[in-house]
Each structure stands twice: as structure tokens, then as C-alpha cells.
Design an enzyme around this catalytic site. Structure first.
Site, PDB file in Angstrom:
ATOM      1  N   THR A 176       0.801  -1.206   0.000  1.00 49.35           N
ATOM      2  CA  THR A 176       0.000   0.000   0.000  1.00 49.35           C
ATOM      3  C   THR A 176       0.847   1.276   0.000  1.00 49.35           C
ATOM      4  O   THR A 176       1.967   1.260   0.484  1.00 49.35           O
ATOM      5  CB  THR A 176      -0.805  -0.126   1.301  1.00 49.35           C
ATOM      6  OG1 THR A 176      -1.627  -1.256   1.175  1.00 49.35           O
ATOM      7  CG2 THR A 176      -1.596   1.061   1.660  1.00 49.35           C
ATOM      8  N   ARG A 204     -13.130  -8.825  -0.520  1.00 51.90           N
ATOM      9  CA  ARG A 204     -12.368  -8.440   0.685  1.00 51.90           C
ATOM     10  C   ARG A 204     -11.898  -6.977   0.617  1.00 51.90           C
ATOM     11  O   ARG A 204     -11.367  -6.525  -0.388  1.00 51.90           O
ATOM     12  CB  ARG A 204     -11.166  -9.375   0.833  1.00 51.90           C
ATOM     13  CG  ARG A 204     -10.302  -9.110   2.071  1.00 51.90           C
ATOM     14  CD  ARG A 204      -9.128  -8.223   1.750  1.00 51.90           C
ATOM     15  NE  ARG A 204      -8.248  -8.059   2.913  1.00 51.90           N
ATOM     16  CZ  ARG A 204      -7.265  -7.152   2.970  1.00 51.90           C
ATOM     17  NH1 ARG A 204      -7.058  -6.352   1.964  1.00 51.90           N
ATOM     18  NH2 ARG A 204      -6.518  -7.043   4.039  1.00 51.90           N
ATOM     19  N   GLY A 206      -9.538  -4.227   2.918  1.00 53.79           N
ATOM     20  CA  GLY A 206      -8.624  -4.126   4.054  1.00 53.79           C
ATOM     21  C   GLY A 206      -8.847  -2.849   4.847  1.00 53.79           C
ATOM     22  O   GLY A 206      -9.887  -2.195   4.748  1.00 53.79           O
ATOM     23  N   ASP A 207      -7.841  -2.492   5.610  1.00 57.87           N
ATOM     24  CA  ASP A 207      -7.935  -1.319   6.488  1.00 57.87           C
ATOM     25  C   ASP A 207      -7.772   0.005   5.739  1.00 57.87           C
ATOM     26  O   ASP A 207      -8.278   1.042   6.186  1.00 57.87           O
ATOM     27  CB  ASP A 207      -6.842  -1.392   7.564  1.00 57.87           C
ATOM     28  CG  ASP A 207      -5.443  -1.428   6.939  1.00 57.87           C
ATOM     29  OD1 ASP A 207      -5.222  -2.244   6.023  1.00 57.87           O
ATOM     30  OD2 ASP A 207      -4.578  -0.634   7.358  1.00 57.87           O
ATOM     31  N   THR A 227      -0.075   0.682   6.898  1.00 58.95           N
ATOM     32  CA  THR A 227       0.150  -0.393   5.924  1.00 58.95           C
ATOM     33  C   THR A 227       0.459  -1.662   6.699  1.00 58.95           C
ATOM     34  O   THR A 227       1.094  -1.607   7.752  1.00 58.95           O
ATOM     35  CB  THR A 227       1.308  -0.060   4.963  1.00 58.95           C
ATOM     36  OG1 THR A 227       1.649  -1.255   4.223  1.00 58.95           O
ATOM     37  CG2 THR A 227       2.554   0.423   5.676  1.00 58.95           C
ATOM     38  N   GLY A 228       0.006  -2.790   6.186  1.00 58.46           N
ATOM     39  CA  GLY A 228       0.296  -4.042   6.887  1.00 58.46           C
ATOM     40  C   GLY A 228      -0.859  -5.004   6.783  1.00 58.46           C
ATOM     41  O   GLY A 228      -1.682  -4.906   5.869  1.00 58.46           O
ATOM     42  N   GLY A 230      -4.051  -5.997   7.064  1.00 60.19           N
ATOM     43  CA  GLY A 230      -5.204  -5.119   7.232  1.00 60.19           C
ATOM     44  C   GLY A 230      -6.231  -5.589   8.242  1.00 60.19           C
ATOM     45  O   GLY A 230      -6.857  -4.761   8.925  1.00 60.19           O
TER      46      GLY A 230
HETATM   47  N1  ASP Z   1      -3.124  -2.931   4.575  1.00 60.00           N
HETATM   48  C1  ASP Z   1      -3.353  -3.336   3.212  1.00 60.00           C
HETATM   49  C2  ASP Z   1      -4.575  -4.196   3.145  1.00 60.00           C
HETATM   50  O1  ASP Z   1      -4.822  -4.946   4.082  1.00 60.00           O
HETATM   51  C3  ASP Z   1      -2.192  -4.067   2.617  1.00 60.00           C
HETATM   52  C4  ASP Z   1      -0.845  -3.427   2.765  1.00 60.00           C
HETATM   53  O2  ASP Z   1      -0.686  -2.463   3.500  1.00 60.00           O
HETATM   54  O3  ASP Z   1       0.105  -3.884   2.121  1.00 60.00           O
HETATM   55  O4  ASP Z   1      -5.278  -4.172   2.152  1.00 60.00           O
END
Ligand code: ASP
Length: 314
Positions: A176, A204, A206-207, A227-228, A230
Site C-alpha cells: 500500500t 475483501r 482491508g484497512d 500499511t500491513g 489489514g
Molecule cells: N493494509 C493493506 C490491506 O490490508 C495491505 C498493505 O498495506 O500492504 O489491504
């Protein structure tokens, strides 16, 4: 005496994940650093010219969306069914106005669409075909889905399917993108944009586009982009939780970021956050081996980094 308090500041990220020097060759490092530097400059120029934090984060995230090295806009990861479904959000700390979109497939810059939702619509969060209809109605640039698809991301989907070892790409090497900024007037803003996780399915989300989870801004505390993994960022309300800690407990940006990442760790999640305060203080914290990141402020401080061990605080 020299006044070294920043009057404006910007921090950006291009995703947190398992990037380490042994899996990134010199060309990949150079390409990612160049992309980060260009996006940082896009945002920095806005702030140095007296522009708003909202304009700065929009400019920085737009640049990263168009760069195929990052998982947002062009270069987004593939869903299980081989499409690109994009999510984005933006928030202004002065008014706490916010806009977000999820699952868009034709909008070149999802963060621009999120901003249009924030400024032109009665709603905060639009999804799928409805979001795209809103985009067309408001003249937001549309592209053929082929614009987003690059061969390397297709290869990553194929590899993930071959491994058959989980629902998602556990490596998260290409994350992200996001930006946080504080302008000379002391207003903060945050924006985040993503293709989500490789192999995502069932619609789906994410966050990243969820206000309070992956993105939040409040002039009483700061602005945050995450980021991470989610799912854990959603469950912890990460971006809002960081702002709430800063506002209510007196945590610094760095303390709040680390505390919330630690909490996410107890849920089995990893990732990174960038934070800026209305005073121009920035924090960048992550629990992964690396995070694509960069920051600049009005004192002249500026840097770009990828790997954990290379990170030297300015
Ligand atoms: N946080 C993002 C998600 O869950 C993915 C990412 O940050 O790489 O969609």
C-alpha cells in the site's frame, strides 16, 4: 537564535513488508527510491509553496499510484480472479471531512476519487460499481482496467496460487501507499491507496480505505496512514487509536505509533504507520523488516529509506 520548529512536514510510505537487502537487487532499490523521492517532491512542493496538507497528500499519493513499483493504482496486486480492485481514503484534520472508495476497477487515481467523495458528495464511503458511477458523474478520470495490470503482479498471483499455502500472499513485499502532511497553517491530512492483498477474494476490503483503521486525521492530534496486515489494523482501529492516544494520553506520535503496533502484534498482525502532528513532528514505525518510506519538512530535513537497518532518524 534559529527557529528549527518545522512549519510544514510530510511523510510518505510505499508499504511495509518483508523487504530485505538480499531480496532487493540494486535496480529494484534504485527504482523504489526514485519513486519515493518523486512522490515526496510532489508533496513537498505543495507545502513549500504554501499549499494545503490535503493537496500535499493527494499529490504524493497520486504519484505513487501511477508508479508501477507500488501496490496502488498502476501496479496494484491481482485478486484471486485476476482483476485489480482498488481502495483509497483521504481525511482532512481541520474539519474531519473524509472520503473513501473500495473495489474500484476503472478509476485511474482512487485517491482523487476519494477526495471527490469527500468534497462533492453527501457520503463518506462508496464501493464498487456505485463508486465508479459517482466517478463518471463527477468527471474523475476513467481508464481501461488493463492500465493497472502489470506482468510482475500477475506472476505473483500465479506463484501464490501454486504455493496453495494460505488465502493471501503472506510476504507482503509490495505494499500500500500513503501520505501524511502538516501544512504551514497547522492543519494535518492523511491519504492511503492500495490494491489490497494478492489473491484477495469475496470482495475483501482491508484497512486502507476504512476511516479510523488505515487512515485518520484530526487537527487535535495528528494524521496517520497505515500499511500491513489489514485485518488486525481494522480490529484495532489503528489510525484512530493512534490519534486518540496522542489526544487523550499525551503520547508523542512515536510512542502512540509503537504502542498501537505492539497491540496489533498481540493479535498476530504486522505492518507500519506514518504519523504527523500539527506541530510538524513526524514518526515512522514498523514491525516488518522494512518499509518504503520518506519524509521532508521545512527545516530542510529530507530522507528516503527502505530497510530497517538503514534507517537513520533525521
Ligand atoms: N493494509 C493493506 C490491506 O490490508 C495491505 C498493505 O498495506 O500492504 O489491504
Amino acid at each position: 537564535m534559529t527557529d528549527i520548529t518545522p512549519h510544514w512536514a510530510i511523510a510518505i510510505h510505499g508499504g511495509a513488508g518483508s523487504m530485505t537487502p538480499d531480496i532487493f537487487d540494486a535496480a529494484m532499490i534504485a527504482a523504489h527510491e526514485a519513486g519515493l523521492a518523486a512522490a515526496l517532491e510532489a508533496g513537498r512542493a505543495v507545502l513549500a509553496g504554501g499549499g494545503s496538507a490535503v493537496d500535499a497528500v493527494t499529490a504524493a499519493v497520486c504519484a505513487l499510484e501511477d508508479d508501477p513499483h507500488f501496490n496502488a493504482g498502476r501496479g496494484a496486486v491481482f485478486t484471486y480472479h485476476g482483476t485489480n480492485e482498488l481502495d483509497a481514503a483521504i481525511m482532512a484534520g481541520e474539519t474531519r471531512a473524509a472520503g473513501a472508495v473500495a473495489g474500484v476497477t476503472n478509476t485511474r487515481s482512487p485517491v482523487r476519487l476519494a477526495r471527490t467523495v469527500m468534497e462533492a458528495g453527501p457520503h463518506v464511503f462508496l464501493s464498487g460499481t456505485g463508486a465508479e458511477e459517482f466517478a463518471r458523474d463527477h468527471g474523475v478520470e476513467q481508464v481501461d482496467p488493463a492500465w493497472f495490470a502489470i506482468p510482475e503482479r500477475r506472476r505473483q498471483l500465479d506463484e501464490m496460487k501454486m504455493r496453495k499455502d494460505g488465502w493471501f500472499d503472506a510476504d507482503m513485499k509490495y505494499g500500500t501507499v500513503g501520505a501524511v502532511a502538516c501544512d504551514a497553517a497547522g492543519h494535518v491530512a492523511a491519504a492511503t491507496s492500495t490494491g489490497g492483498l494478492t489473491g484477495k477474494r469475496w470482495g475483501r476490503i482491508g484497512d486502507s480505505p476504512l476511516i479510523g483503521a488505515g487512515t485518520y486525521a484530526d487537527d487535535r492530534a495528528g494524521a496517520v496512514s497505515c500499511t500491513g496486515s489489514g485485518e488486525q489494523f481494522i480490529r484495532s482501529g489503528a489510525a484512530h487509536e493512534i490519534c486518540a492516544r496522542m489526544r487523550l494520553t499525551g503520547d508523542s506520535a512515536d510512542q502512540a505509533a509503537r504502542a498501537v503496533l505492539a497491540e496489533i502484534g498481540t493479535m498476530g498482525g504486522v505492518g507500519g504507520v506514518i504519523v504527523v502532528t500539527p506541530a510538524g513532528e513526524t514518526a515512522m514505525a514498523f514491525t516488518t523488516p522494512g518499509m518504503f518510506r520518506a519524509r521532508a519538512d521545512s527545516t530542510g530535513a529530507q530522507n528516503v529509506a527502505i530497510f530497517g537497518e538503514n534507517w537513520v532518524a533525521p
